[in-house]
Design a protein around this motif. Structure first.
Motif, PDB file in Angstrom:
ATOM      1  N   VAL A  61       0.843  -1.199   0.000  1.00 48.42           N
ATOM      2  CA  VAL A  61       0.000   0.000   0.000  1.00 48.42           C
ATOM      3  C   VAL A  61       0.876   1.245   0.000  1.00 48.42           C
ATOM      4  O   VAL A  61       0.627   2.212  -0.744  1.00 48.42           O
ATOM      5  CB  VAL A  61      -0.940   0.002   1.230  1.00 48.42           C
ATOM      6  CG1 VAL A  61      -1.633   1.357   1.363  1.00 48.42           C
ATOM      7  CG2 VAL A  61      -1.982  -1.103   1.106  1.00 48.42           C
ATOM      8  N   ARG A  90      -1.271  -1.345  -5.706  1.00 48.44           N
ATOM      9  CA  ARG A  90      -2.628  -1.680  -5.281  1.00 48.44           C
ATOM     10  C   ARG A  90      -3.033  -3.106  -5.649  1.00 48.44           C
ATOM     11  O   ARG A  90      -3.664  -3.800  -4.846  1.00 48.44           O
ATOM     12  CB  ARG A  90      -3.628  -0.678  -5.883  1.00 48.44           C
ATOM     13  CG  ARG A  90      -3.539   0.715  -5.268  1.00 48.44           C
ATOM     14  CD  ARG A  90      -4.495   1.673  -5.984  1.00 48.44           C
ATOM     15  NE  ARG A  90      -5.855   1.191  -5.947  1.00 48.44           N
ATOM     16  CZ  ARG A  90      -6.690   1.379  -4.932  1.00 48.44           C
ATOM     17  NH1 ARG A  90      -6.279   2.026  -3.853  1.00 48.44           N
ATOM     18  NH2 ARG A  90      -7.928   0.933  -4.997  1.00 48.44           N
ATOM     19  N   ALA A 130      -1.273  -5.428  -3.354  1.00 44.59           N
ATOM     20  CA  ALA A 130      -1.830  -5.272  -2.011  1.00 44.59           C
ATOM     21  C   ALA A 130      -3.193  -5.952  -1.910  1.00 44.59           C
ATOM     22  O   ALA A 130      -3.528  -6.562  -0.882  1.00 44.59           O
ATOM     23  CB  ALA A 130      -1.952  -3.793  -1.665  1.00 44.59           C
ATOM     24  N   LEU A 168      -9.121  -1.515  -1.956  1.00 41.90           N
ATOM     25  CA  LEU A 168      -8.060  -1.831  -2.920  1.00 41.90           C
ATOM     26  C   LEU A 168      -8.615  -2.392  -4.234  1.00 41.90           C
ATOM     27  O   LEU A 168      -7.856  -2.757  -5.120  1.00 41.90           O
ATOM     28  CB  LEU A 168      -7.080  -2.833  -2.307  1.00 41.90           C
ATOM     29  CG  LEU A 168      -6.235  -2.293  -1.151  1.00 41.90           C
ATOM     30  CD1 LEU A 168      -5.500  -3.421  -0.436  1.00 41.90           C
ATOM     31  CD2 LEU A 168      -5.242  -1.247  -1.658  1.00 41.90           C
TER      32      LEU A 168
END
Length: 252
Positions: A38, A43, A46, A130
């Motif tokens: 992050v 993204r 993550a 996310l």
């Protein structure tokens, strides 16, 4: 050698298996991985790591719930045995020691499940932020997307609330109208433990719970009794004026 031995003793003392310890370690590892991804703006990575973290939390919830079940069953057995001994005029101090240890084990495991529920709650919303979709959530919880969407009163609810309110991973073919601990629903059990802990141990949670109950069941709440567990593990019924009404006997 001494350090490793002490860790083993602590794990055995708390009833934590080696497999559970590995899951706990991997979960803590993935918390760090998600944070780094992050921070670096990765993204997609993550999002994948957050999903893996939720899978690990699901395993951890199963292990913790099993420890709670084991402690409850052992505690009931000890209490029943202690009653039989007392009725025969026999008192064994070691039985009291065993009961206190089981009570402590139960309280610790229940606290751990509540904390895990909080972590799941926060990770679900992070995962959604996310880019995870409702389809992703339903796949994680092994439920039907169309059926879930049909139930939603507020489609914009965050993942944490949807999972908790609609018990997405709870499937009981013999549904009795309430949640049963024996049903394999790790997200549901952990999230409910978290919310119950907030209702019991935070002023805001207690106020919100009482307000909701008074709105739905005003007549019941007017004469409601509260169960309070004292330092000796004895449960007592207290009325709205703070007067003790009765003592609950768990062994009966």
């Amino acid at each position: 050698m001494g350090f490793g031995g002490s860790k083993l003793e602590i794990r055995v003392e708390r009833g934590i298996s080696l497999k559970e310890e590995v899951v706990i370690y991997k979960a803590s590892e993935y918390v760090g991985k998600v944070g780094v991804s992050v921070h670096l703006g990765r993204r997609e990575k993550a999002r994948q790591q957050a999903k893996t973290l939720l899978v690990l939390y699901r395993l951890q919830s199963r292990y913790t719930s099993q420890r709670i079940t084991n402690a409850r069953e052992s505690l009931r057995s000890v209490i029943r045995g202690q009653k039989k001994l007392k009725s025969a005029g026999i008192t064994i101090p070691l039985v009291d020691d065993r009961k206190k240890k089981l009570q402590k084990d139960l309280q610790v495991a229940e606290s751990e499940l509540a904390l895990l529920g909080e972590q799941i709650f926060e990770t679900l919303d992070l995962w959604e932020s996310l880019g995870a979709t409702m389809e992703d959530l339903c796949n994680l919880c092994n439920c039907d997307l169309t059926q879930v969407l049909a139930k939603l009163d507020t489609p914009e609810m965050p993942f944490s609330q949807i999972t908790c309110v609609y018990n997405l991973d709870y499937k009981n073919p013999h549904d009795k109208g309430w949640l049963e601990d024996e049903v394999d629903a790790p997200f549901t059990h952990a999230l409910k433990a978290y919310l119950l802990d907030r209702m019991l141990h935070t002023e805001k949670g207690r106020a919100a719970a009482r307000e909701a109950m008074e709105a739905v069941f005003p007549e019941i709440m007017e004469n409601a009794l509260t169960i309070v567990t004292d330092a000796d593990g004895v449960q007592r019924l207290i009325d709205k004026d703070g007067v003790e009404i009765a003592t609950l006997d768990e062994g009966d």
